[in-house]
Design a protein around this motif. Structure first.
Motif, PDB file in Angstrom:
ATOM      1  N   GLN A   1      20.223  10.445  76.863  1.00  0.00           N
ATOM      2  CA  GLN A   1      20.313   9.816  75.543  1.00  0.00           C
ATOM      3  C   GLN A   1      21.722   9.506  75.068  1.00  0.00           C
ATOM      4  O   GLN A   1      21.927   8.530  74.358  1.00  0.00           O
ATOM      5  N   VAL A   2      22.682  10.328  75.398  1.00  0.00           N
ATOM      6  CA  VAL A   2      24.016  10.199  74.809  1.00  0.00           C
ATOM      7  C   VAL A   2      24.932   9.431  75.757  1.00  0.00           C
ATOM      8  O   VAL A   2      25.287   9.928  76.827  1.00  0.00           O
ATOM      9  N   GLU A   3      25.318   8.243  75.337  1.00  0.00           N
ATOM     10  CA  GLU A   3      26.167   7.386  76.164  1.00  0.00           C
ATOM     11  C   GLU A   3      27.660   7.617  75.910  1.00  0.00           C
ATOM     12  O   GLU A   3      28.471   7.386  76.792  1.00  0.00           O
ATOM     13  N   ASN A   4      28.001   8.065  74.729  1.00  0.00           N
ATOM     14  CA  ASN A   4      29.393   8.317  74.365  1.00  0.00           C
ATOM     15  C   ASN A   4      29.858   9.588  75.082  1.00  0.00           C
ATOM     16  O   ASN A   4      29.373  10.681  74.802  1.00  0.00           O
ATOM     17  N   ASP A   5      30.800   9.445  76.025  1.00  0.00           N
ATOM     18  CA  ASP A   5      31.246  10.578  76.845  1.00  0.00           C
ATOM     19  C   ASP A   5      31.855  11.706  76.020  1.00  0.00           C
ATOM     20  O   ASP A   5      31.619  12.880  76.290  1.00  0.00           O
ATOM     21  N   GLU A   6      32.642  11.332  75.021  1.00  0.00           N
ATOM     22  CA  GLU A   6      33.284  12.359  74.183  1.00  0.00           C
ATOM     23  C   GLU A   6      32.230  13.138  73.395  1.00  0.00           C
ATOM     24  O   GLU A   6      32.275  14.368  73.331  1.00  0.00           O
ATOM     25  N   LEU A   7      31.269  12.447  72.818  1.00  0.00           N
ATOM     26  CA  LEU A   7      30.187  13.115  72.098  1.00  0.00           C
ATOM     27  C   LEU A   7      29.362  13.961  73.055  1.00  0.00           C
ATOM     28  O   LEU A   7      28.994  15.094  72.732  1.00  0.00           O
ATOM     29  N   ARG A   8      29.100  13.455  74.236  1.00  0.00           N
ATOM     30  CA  ARG A   8      28.299  14.188  75.225  1.00  0.00           C
ATOM     31  C   ARG A   8      28.977  15.502  75.593  1.00  0.00           C
ATOM     32  O   ARG A   8      28.357  16.547  75.643  1.00  0.00           O
ATOM     33  N   ARG A   9      30.279  15.463  75.860  1.00  0.00           N
ATOM     34  CA  ARG A   9      31.035  16.688  76.185  1.00  0.00           C
ATOM     35  C   ARG A   9      31.024  17.662  75.014  1.00  0.00           C
ATOM     36  O   ARG A   9      30.827  18.864  75.187  1.00  0.00           O
ATOM     37  N   PHE A  10      31.262  17.141  73.806  1.00  0.00           N
ATOM     38  CA  PHE A  10      31.258  17.990  72.618  1.00  0.00           C
ATOM     39  C   PHE A  10      29.916  18.698  72.460  1.00  0.00           C
ATOM     40  O   PHE A  10      29.858  19.900  72.244  1.00  0.00           O
TER      41      PHE A  10
END
Length: 134
Positions: free
Chosen positions: A106-115
């Motif tokens: 679901q999460v494409e934004n890498d920074e958000l995914r890591r967070f």
């Protein structure tokens, strides 16, 4: 003097209410079907409806959205609410397996995914109440 613009919350970056619901639904669908999650699935009622609702409410507030869980149930008291269950490292890893796969889908934004991965991993580690001796 002007205020700097507010940064969007993880809730907003994820996509709000609909995205949280999608994430939770996929998480529980995975828990319900992955053999590696059988241990944690067994900790839940036959119907996952209530678990899904509570996780949506919790994640909404935890991610910076409206404090829905607090409004409906009070303080989450996560460790207390999970105390009746044996949560060891294997259970923590099974929970994170389902959550990581749901996040990956679901999460494409890498920074958000890591967070989100790091923050949810800390929450999952905090839920452990059984530690095997080394």
């Amino acid at each position: 003097m002007t205020q700097p613009p507010e940064q969007p919350t993880p809730y907003e970056l994820l996509g709000g209410a609909e995205a949280v619901q999608t994430l939770v639904d996929r998480f529980y669908d995975l828990m319900d079907t992955l053999p590696e999650a059988a241990t944690i699935r067994a900790m839940h009622a036959r119907s996952l409806k209530s678990s899904r609702e509570k996780l949506v409410l919790f994640l909404t507030g935890w991610l910076g959205g409206p404090p829905l869980y607090m409004e409906k149930h009070g303080h989450p008291r996560l460790r207390m609410r999970h105390a009746p269950f044996i949560i060891d490292e294997d259970a923590r890893q099974a929970w994170m397996l389902c959550m990581r796969q749901a996040l990956d889908e679901q999460v494409e934004n890498d920074e958000l995914r890591r967070f989100l991965d790091q923050a949810l991993d800390r929450v999952a580690a905090h839920m452990r109440n059984t530690f095997q001796s080394e």
